[in-house]
Design an enzyme around this catalytic site. Structure first.
Site, mmCIF file in Angstrom:
data_model
loop_
_atom_site.group_PDB
_atom_site.id
_atom_site.type_symbol
_atom_site.label_atom_id
_atom_site.label_comp_id
_atom_site.label_asym_id
_atom_site.label_seq_id
_atom_site.Cartn_x
_atom_site.Cartn_y
_atom_site.Cartn_z
ATOM 1 N N GLU A 1 0.899 -1.103 0.032
ATOM 2 C CA GLU A 1 -0.024 0.039 -0.062
ATOM 3 C C GLU A 1 1.030 1.156 0.009
ATOM 4 O O GLU A 1 0.663 2.355 -0.809
ATOM 5 C CB GLU A 1 -1.032 -0.019 1.232
ATOM 6 C CG GLU A 1 -1.958 -1.089 1.314
ATOM 7 C CD GLU A 1 -2.944 -1.106 0.212
ATOM 8 O OE1 GLU A 1 -3.058 -0.179 -0.655
ATOM 9 O OE2 GLU A 1 -3.741 -2.169 -0.028
ATOM 10 N N THR A 2 1.949 1.350 0.889
ATOM 11 C CA THR A 2 2.715 2.478 1.007
ATOM 12 C C THR A 2 3.460 2.521 -0.288
ATOM 13 O O THR A 2 3.900 3.738 -0.850
ATOM 14 C CB THR A 2 3.437 2.551 2.253
ATOM 15 O OG1 THR A 2 2.609 2.649 3.330
ATOM 16 C CG2 THR A 2 4.209 3.799 2.400
ATOM 17 N N ARG B 1 10.141 -9.471 -4.950
ATOM 18 C CA ARG B 1 10.026 -11.044 -5.163
ATOM 19 C C ARG B 1 9.518 -11.417 -6.565
ATOM 20 O O ARG B 1 9.661 -12.363 -7.119
ATOM 21 C CB ARG B 1 9.371 -11.846 -4.215
ATOM 22 C CG ARG B 1 8.084 -11.432 -3.861
ATOM 23 C CD ARG B 1 7.474 -12.129 -2.696
ATOM 24 N NE ARG B 1 6.284 -11.652 -2.344
ATOM 25 C CZ ARG B 1 5.058 -12.205 -2.920
ATOM 26 N NH1 ARG B 1 5.108 -12.896 -3.929
ATOM 27 N NH2 ARG B 1 3.775 -11.511 -2.762
ATOM 28 N N ARG B 2 8.724 -10.342 -7.190
ATOM 29 C CA ARG B 2 8.374 -10.736 -8.568
ATOM 30 C C ARG B 2 7.904 -9.341 -9.420
ATOM 31 O O ARG B 2 8.204 -8.317 -8.812
ATOM 32 C CB ARG B 2 6.904 -11.113 -8.292
ATOM 33 C CG ARG B 2 5.875 -10.006 -7.486
ATOM 34 C CD ARG B 2 4.443 -10.834 -7.371
ATOM 35 N NE ARG B 2 3.541 -9.981 -6.682
ATOM 36 C CZ ARG B 2 2.707 -9.195 -7.094
ATOM 37 N NH1 ARG B 2 2.712 -8.588 -8.390
ATOM 38 N NH2 ARG B 2 2.240 -8.292 -6.260
ATOM 39 N N LEU C 1 8.914 -2.649 3.000
ATOM 40 C CA LEU C 1 8.530 -3.953 3.011
ATOM 41 C C LEU C 1 7.931 -4.335 4.392
ATOM 42 O O LEU C 1 8.318 -3.939 5.620
ATOM 43 C CB LEU C 1 9.806 -4.551 3.043
ATOM 44 C CG LEU C 1 10.032 -6.217 2.479
ATOM 45 C CD1 LEU C 1 9.176 -6.496 1.230
ATOM 46 C CD2 LEU C 1 11.292 -6.620 2.529
ATOM 47 N N GLY C 2 6.937 -5.367 4.346
ATOM 48 C CA GLY C 2 6.571 -5.451 5.454
ATOM 49 C C GLY C 2 5.291 -6.503 5.153
ATOM 50 O O GLY C 2 4.806 -6.663 4.305
ATOM 51 N N TYR D 1 5.113 -7.203 17.462
ATOM 52 C CA TYR D 1 5.076 -6.314 16.331
ATOM 53 C C TYR D 1 5.754 -5.244 16.620
ATOM 54 O O TYR D 1 6.844 -4.869 15.733
ATOM 55 C CB TYR D 1 3.375 -5.842 16.021
ATOM 56 C CG TYR D 1 3.495 -4.848 14.539
ATOM 57 C CD1 TYR D 1 3.664 -5.572 13.620
ATOM 58 C CD2 TYR D 1 3.412 -3.574 14.943
ATOM 59 C CE1 TYR D 1 3.358 -4.593 12.444
ATOM 60 C CE2 TYR D 1 3.234 -2.781 13.797
ATOM 61 C CZ TYR D 1 3.477 -3.266 12.635
ATOM 62 O OH TYR D 1 3.372 -2.404 11.411
ATOM 63 N N LYS E 1 9.709 -4.133 14.976
ATOM 64 C CA LYS E 1 9.953 -2.962 14.438
ATOM 65 C C LYS E 1 10.908 -2.135 15.163
ATOM 66 O O LYS E 1 11.958 -1.412 14.403
ATOM 67 C CB LYS E 1 8.626 -2.035 14.330
ATOM 68 C CG LYS E 1 7.668 -2.510 13.427
ATOM 69 C CD LYS E 1 7.751 -2.696 12.123
ATOM 70 C CE LYS E 1 6.692 -2.982 11.193
ATOM 71 N NZ LYS E 1 7.118 -3.057 9.811
#
Length: 279
Positions: free
Chosen positions: A69-70, A92-93, A132-133, A183, A187
């Site tokens: 999204e970001t 990865r793609r 990434l996340g 979480y 982070k």
């Protein structure tokens, strides 16, 4: 008459309850309001000048997580503001885009489990952006740690070794390596580990709830975003931020010249800088 009296009494109690609830929520949000950790004034014109100066340096960048999204919004912002001579997407793609706007994008497909084999993809970039996340719900606890810590840290290490001097990391509000919540602990730990790499400049962005219509949206998530969107609109800027403002802040902050090598932008800082860039 007794019925009406009881009805009025019940309505009065209900109104009183909701009044107390609203006051409680307002007081709680006010308590958690971020202090101004970074000072940003109205700087739209200054940023335009800084962008032009930055543009003339012919720098290159890469984005990790451009399919998220970001990352998607960040890519659009970078393309629109055109401050880099080259933008590389590392993922990865292969991503599919339509239109001439994307024809000069470079894409590097890597296996995050074997990143050392793809070190060349991280070479020759001046600036790195990491969006990434994943989530524990999607990947499980081990998978979450592997993506949000291991993949991110290894990418930063390879970027640093490849000549990258400026690294921008999307983290989370409340990130703390000593936190009891997985979480926030992960982070906070990756923030600390990347800082130890010694980039010339390391910017950490800690947004609250991201206000965006996710493609994968559960009813509870939708309701939460609506709630935080409302409280944000009435002046509480520490809890949530539109995703567009996160992307705008990341791009604007790239051309600024901070006093410290490492800087942390909390939710309010992101909103302020993002709004100034959007003017």
């Amino acid at each position: 008459m007794p019925v009406i009296k009881r009805l009025c009494t019940t309505l009065g109690k209900t109104l009183g309850f909701f009044t107390v609830l609203v006051v409680f929520i307002a007081a709680t949000l006010n308590y958690f309001e971020d202090s101004e950790t970074v000072k940003y004034t109205s700087m739209a014109e200054d940023i335009k000048t800084l962008e032009e100066n930055f543009r003339q340096q012919n720098k290159s960048c890469f984005i990790l997580g451009a399919s998220g999204e970001t990352g998607k919004v960040l890519l659009q912002e970078l393309l629109e503001r055109n401050i880099f001579s080259k933008i590389t997407l590392i993922g990865r793609r292969q991503l599919t885009f339509e239109g001439k706007t994307y024809e000069n994008l470079v894409q590097e497909v890597v296996d995050f489990e074997k990143l050392d084999d793809y070190a060349a993809a991280f070479q020759g970039h001046d600036v790195g952006y990491c969006c990434l996340g994943t989530t524990r719900a999607k990947a499980g606890a081990e998978g979450f740690i592997r993506v949000d810590h291991d993949y991110v840290l290894k990418s930063a290490e390879l970027a640093k070794a490849g000549g990258c001097t400026q690294f921008h990391l999307e983290s989370s509000r409340g990130a703390n390596k000593k936190s009891g919540f997985l979480y926030l602990k992960v982070k906070g730990q990756v923030e600390a580990d990347i800082e130890a790499l010694g980039f010339d400049r390391f910017a950490i962005y800690r947004p609250g709830v991201l206000l965006v219509d996710r493609q994968e949206s559960r009813p509870a998530e939708w309701m939460a975003r609506k709630f935080f969107s409302t409280v944000s609109a009435v002046g509480f800027r520490s809890m949530a931020v539109p995703i567009q403002e996160v992307a705008q802040a990341m791009v604007s902050n790239t051309v600024l010249q901070p006093e410290q090598k490492t800087e942390i932008l909390e939710n309010k800082d992101i909103a302020t800088l993002g709004k100034s860039a959007g003017k």
